[in-house]
Design a protein around this motif. Structure first.
Motif, PDB file in Angstrom:
ATOM      1  N   ASN A 106     126.301-110.606  20.320  1.00 41.49           N
ATOM      2  CA  ASN A 106     126.323-111.993  19.863  1.00 41.49           C
ATOM      3  C   ASN A 106     127.754-112.387  19.508  1.00 41.49           C
ATOM      4  O   ASN A 106     128.026-112.986  18.470  1.00 41.49           O
ATOM      5  CB  ASN A 106     125.399-112.184  18.656  1.00 41.49           C
ATOM      6  N   TYR A 173     126.083-128.603  15.434  1.00 45.63           N
ATOM      7  CA  TYR A 173     126.133-127.152  15.231  1.00 45.63           C
ATOM      8  C   TYR A 173     126.796-126.758  13.923  1.00 45.63           C
ATOM      9  O   TYR A 173     127.023-125.577  13.674  1.00 45.63           O
ATOM     10  CB  TYR A 173     126.816-126.484  16.430  1.00 45.63           C
ATOM     11  N   ASN A 284     112.569-124.579  14.327  1.00 47.50           N
ATOM     12  CA  ASN A 284     111.685-123.714  15.100  1.00 47.50           C
ATOM     13  C   ASN A 284     110.328-123.564  14.417  1.00 47.50           C
ATOM     14  O   ASN A 284     109.288-123.510  15.086  1.00 47.50           O
ATOM     15  CB  ASN A 284     112.328-122.334  15.277  1.00 47.50           C
ATOM     16  N   GLU A 302     111.843-123.084  25.322  1.00 49.43           N
ATOM     17  CA  GLU A 302     112.602-122.045  24.623  1.00 49.43           C
ATOM     18  C   GLU A 302     114.107-122.140  24.855  1.00 49.43           C
ATOM     19  O   GLU A 302     114.876-121.387  24.253  1.00 49.43           O
ATOM     20  CB  GLU A 302     112.084-120.669  25.039  1.00 49.43           C
ATOM     21  N   THR A 305     118.594-119.713  25.121  1.00 49.02           N
ATOM     22  CA  THR A 305     118.903-118.606  24.220  1.00 49.02           C
ATOM     23  C   THR A 305     117.600-117.995  23.732  1.00 49.02           C
ATOM     24  O   THR A 305     116.553-118.636  23.739  1.00 49.02           O
ATOM     25  CB  THR A 305     119.731-119.073  23.013  1.00 49.02           C
ATOM     26  N   ARG A 306     117.662-116.742  23.319  1.00 47.92           N
ATOM     27  CA  ARG A 306     116.487-116.009  22.890  1.00 47.92           C
ATOM     28  C   ARG A 306     116.753-115.385  21.528  1.00 47.92           C
ATOM     29  O   ARG A 306     117.208-114.241  21.424  1.00 47.92           O
ATOM     30  CB  ARG A 306     116.132-114.928  23.915  1.00 47.92           C
ATOM     31  N   ASP A 307     116.469-116.137  20.480  1.00 47.31           N
ATOM     32  CA  ASP A 307     116.785-115.670  19.131  1.00 47.31           C
ATOM     33  C   ASP A 307     116.012-114.411  18.760  1.00 47.31           C
ATOM     34  O   ASP A 307     116.572-113.460  18.221  1.00 47.31           O
ATOM     35  CB  ASP A 307     116.496-116.785  18.118  1.00 47.31           C
ATOM     36  N   SER A 310     117.262-111.389  20.649  1.00 52.64           N
ATOM     37  CA  SER A 310     118.546-110.950  20.108  1.00 52.64           C
ATOM     38  C   SER A 310     118.356-110.126  18.838  1.00 52.64           C
ATOM     39  O   SER A 310     118.999-109.082  18.649  1.00 52.64           O
ATOM     40  CB  SER A 310     119.435-112.169  19.822  1.00 52.64           C
ATOM     41  N   ILE A 311     117.445-110.567  17.969  1.00 50.97           N
ATOM     42  CA  ILE A 311     117.156-109.814  16.746  1.00 50.97           C
ATOM     43  C   ILE A 311     116.512-108.476  17.089  1.00 50.97           C
ATOM     44  O   ILE A 311     116.823-107.442  16.477  1.00 50.97           O
ATOM     45  CB  ILE A 311     116.246-110.641  15.818  1.00 50.97           C
ATOM     46  N   SER A 336     107.435-112.963  15.249  1.00 50.07           N
ATOM     47  CA  SER A 336     108.325-114.115  15.427  1.00 50.07           C
ATOM     48  C   SER A 336     108.026-114.896  16.696  1.00 50.07           C
ATOM     49  O   SER A 336     108.467-116.036  16.831  1.00 50.07           O
ATOM     50  CB  SER A 336     109.790-113.661  15.438  1.00 50.07           C
ATOM     51  N   GLU A 413     110.418-115.166  25.917  1.00 53.23           N
ATOM     52  CA  GLU A 413     110.934-114.042  25.132  1.00 53.23           C
ATOM     53  C   GLU A 413     110.008-112.833  25.279  1.00 53.23           C
ATOM     54  O   GLU A 413     110.462-111.689  25.361  1.00 53.23           O
ATOM     55  CB  GLU A 413     111.067-114.434  23.659  1.00 53.23           C
ATOM     56  N   LYS A 454     117.576-127.662  21.110  1.00 55.09           N
ATOM     57  CA  LYS A 454     117.349-127.153  22.459  1.00 55.09           C
ATOM     58  C   LYS A 454     117.102-128.272  23.467  1.00 55.09           C
ATOM     59  O   LYS A 454     117.122-128.031  24.674  1.00 55.09           O
ATOM     60  CB  LYS A 454     116.194-126.152  22.448  1.00 55.09           C
TER      61      LYS A 454
END
Length: 510
Positions: A106, A173, A284, A302, A305-307, A310-311, A336, A413, A454
């Motif tokens: 990241n 942002y 979200n 979605e 990006t794939r939060d 990533s986590i 999640s 995801e 998004k």
């Protein structure tokens, strides 16, 4: 006429031109036409068009067809920065492929920070880039970080002409008040230092674009009101294409959504009355609640990006061969992205099975969870976790005991997490999946739930903004910008859903 004056200013001898470009006012058209006119005249050099997303690259590539690829180069700003970092990776203490490293850590902002410091000390680098790219077009520059901006200005300082497009009201942002104020101040300082003009014709809402001109005029007027920090009047003079629905959210849960009858009926009617509709929310959590509110009939967009994934990758890196930690990572990921899979419903049983080494025979739900535990015991790493997620997918599809009530909200995801098992190294797999996604560039379905963030860069015939309370759209720079981004997605009709109890202070309401 701003279109004409912007056209001329772009082609002037001014070294730095900044164009304020409200959503839907022809920014991409102006940039692409400029490229058609100027790029072929640069000889052996190239025009560089920098965007912030791969989707925006696609749009510019489509609009600049016919120009030799030797005359124009279209990149994301992070891709350009990673290319610089690859050449000087040893000095920057980065691996030979900084792009892969950035995806897996990241770390695109980290790469930009290192490159910004490096080129400040080594002016030969921006000088070489200025010779290669004597003209640079920057798209959506309000989204540039301070490091992004410093790198661009370093190349400009070595002689490259800059043509910058941006909209201070689409800067979403920086959510903290002080950071948002500083970001706004940087934009205003840039405008003050440059030759400046503003686009003001609502092209997105013309009949040729299948839009509503009255809506376009209202959106631009609303932008000026929001920018001036004044209340947006929803009590009168609304065009027919803008509608306000009052609906009280009675859910006690944070991010939850529940509306009683009859207030629910106009929401359902509007959802069912359109084949194409963006339902936009501020978070979200609220998006997922709205998916439940409409019985999961409307998919979630979605984005790119794939939060949760990533986590999951971060969790995998700390598993270190410990099956219990692998179970915790799996549970966190599933909770999640899905409803009905939590620590209390599945995760604690999974950990208990691992701790007793699956010593007892199980049937039904415990037996299925024991099967997952065996996978994690056999491979307490990304392979076991990914294999277990694939098994959960099969359990859900077959309505296996204990999994018939598990409902996946973030399906992309979910699928991408299963693909991690195809790679020996989780980080490399994540990077390849992310890069492949950027090439495929999926698009939302006609009827979609999404966060405002998004939806940025997209448009839809009909848009409904929910839930416009104080928590969702605060009376701040960030809150006003976020609301503006939401309303400017709509081409034909817009619905604003407001509660009476605690409506956002950015509105004047009955």
């Amino acid at each position: 006429m701003s279109d004409h004056s912007v056209f001329n200013l772009l082609r002037s001898d001014e070294p730095l031109v900044v164009i304020e470009a409200p959503a839907g006012c022809g920014k991409t058209y102006q940039g692409a036409e400029y490229a058609h006119d100027i790029a072929p005249t640069l000889g052996n050099a190239r025009m560089l068009i920098l965007t912030h997303t791969n989707a925006a690259c696609d749009v510019f590539e489509e609009r600049t067809r016919g120009i030799s690829r030797n005359a124009v180069e279209i990149r994301t700003i992070d891709a350009m920065i990673c290319e610089i970092a690859a050449v000087y990776h040893k000095v920057l203490d980065l691996p030979p492929d900084p792009t892969v490293w950035a995806y897996t850590h990241n770390g695109f902002s980290d790469v930009a920070a290192r490159v910004a410091v490096f080129i400040k000390k080594n002016q030969a680098v921006p000088a070489a880039l200025a010779r290669r790219y004597p003209i640079i077009v920057c798209d959506e520059h309000q989204d540039a970080s301070p490091d992004h901006h410093q790198i661009i200005m370093a190349i400009h300082g070595q002689g490259a002409k800059l043509r910058i497009f941006g909209d201070r009201m689409q800067s979403i942002y920086e959510s903290k008040a002080k950071a948002a104020e500083q970001h706004r101040a940087r934009w205003e300082a840039l405008v003050a230092s440059a030759a400046h003009d503003e686009l003001d014709h609502p092209h997105r809402w013309t009949k040729d674009a299948e839009g509503c001109s009255e809506l376009g005029e209202w959106v631009l007027s609303a932008r000026e009101t929001l920018l001036a920090n004044e209340p947006l009047d929803l009590t009168s003079a609304l065009p027919a294409s803008v509608k306000v629905i009052v609906a009280e959210n009675t859910s006690p849960a944070r991010g939850g959504y529940r509306v009683g009858w009859p207030q629910r009926k106009p929401l359902d009617d509007h959802l069912n009355g359109h084949e194409e509709l963006f339902v936009l929310a501020s978070s979200n959590e609220l998006v997922r609640s709205l998916r439940s509110f409409w019985n999961r009939k409307v998919p979630i967009w979605e984005g790119h990006t794939r939060d949760a994934l990533s986590i999951l990758l971060t969790d995998i890196q700390s598993v270190d061969g410990n099956a219990v930690r692998a179970a915790e990572a799996l549970t966190r990921f599933m909770s999640s992205i899905a409803k009905g899979f939590t620590s209390s419903t599945h995760g604690n049983i999974l950990k208990d099975e691992i701790e007793c080494n699956c010593g007892k025979a199980r049937k039904g739900k415990p037996g299925n969870i024991q099967g997952l535990a065996r996978m994690l015991l056999a491979e307490p790493n990304h392979l076991g976790i990914s294999t277990a997620i694939a098994a959960i997918d099969q359990f859900i599809k077959s309505s296996a005991a204990g999994f018939s009530d598990v409902k996946v909200d973030l399906k992309r995801e979910f699928r991408e997490a299963q693909r991690l098992a195809q790679y020996e190294d989780a980080s490399q797999g994540y990077a390849e999946i992310a890069m492949r996604r950027s090439v495929i560039r999926p698009k939302p379905l006609p009827k979609t739930l999404s966060t405002v963030h998004k939806s940025k860069g997209l448009e839809c015939s009909n848009t409904m903004i929910m839930h416009c309370d104080r928590a969702s759209f605060g009376n701040t720079i960030y809150g006003r910008c976020k609301f503006y981004v939401g309303i400017s997605r709509a081409k034909s009709s817009l619905v604003i859903v407001i509660p009476k109890a605690n409506p956002s202070l950015i509105f004047k309401i009955p």
